[in-house]
Design an enzyme around this catalytic site. Sequence first.
Site: not given
Length: 319
Positions: A144, A64, A113, A136
């Site tokens: 995530d 992301g 992502g 992350e």
Amino acid sequence: MSNIRVEKQGRVGLIGLDRPKAMNALNLDMIRDLDAALDRFQTDPDIHCVVLNSANERAFCAGGDMRRVRELVLEGQFEEAETFFREEYALIERIAGFAKPFVSLIDGICMGGGMGLSVHGTYRIATERAVFAMPETAIGFIPDVGGSYFLPRMPHQCGIWMGLTGASVRGFDAHGLGVSTHMTVAESLPQILDELCNSRRDLEDIFSDLCATLGYQPEVLMLAETTMCFDQPTLCSILDCLKQYQTKSQNRALEALKSASPRSLQETLTLLRNGQERTLSECLKQEYEAICLAIRHPDLAEGVRAVLVDKDHKPNWSS
């Protein structure tokens, strides 16, 4: 200008990620364009499968756009940041349940992502240049995009190791962990795509002919020694275990844990342990609750600054 190329080629609905300067990092417009493309291909009776690839060989998708998320956080635009993650997670859940085969052709960097877009699909064809990671915790965030679902399901605690340390895997390691379903060489990707688009053969037959797959063979998975400490119940016990060994891989893991955000590490371990018994939908829900807190914590803005903006790799964690 869209950073997504969408076209119909024979029996394939082709989606190309095309934001090369940002290594295809996902923003909200790209998420919405991807979703619109699935709308189009889902209802087209001539489309047999959807193929996701990259328009450049350097990266499939680097994750992301966390620089943009940081900007929103610093401006106090938390609702807009939440909208990005909410729509991204909805897209991931849609890919996981898509009615037609979803094929990712992965060449180059695939992180965060990028793994969310690919690993929940039907097939992941990885080249020798494909590198997978969930980095992350180094930016004060959490793994995530369904990471709390697929990471704890990897053998030998490898997903716990990846999620906490941000370690990358490739080749046979990624295949043995189930990250890729098939392996190939980059020069074969055009032929694979041509077969997918124009052949009437079954997808499994195409991949069997043009790709390599070893199935699940844990006895050849050499990561088990590296990840043995990650079956410990707490961060402290993981750290204590790693300190007992002097191998290069375990020293690297120890250093990664020491440099990551303490808050992110604790939140990540909790998410991964809980996710082992939850559905993908439940995992995405718990991740969304976690990111709503994470974007309001100073470690995220500081971590993104240190790793992605100033690139001094010297974050000053508040936790």
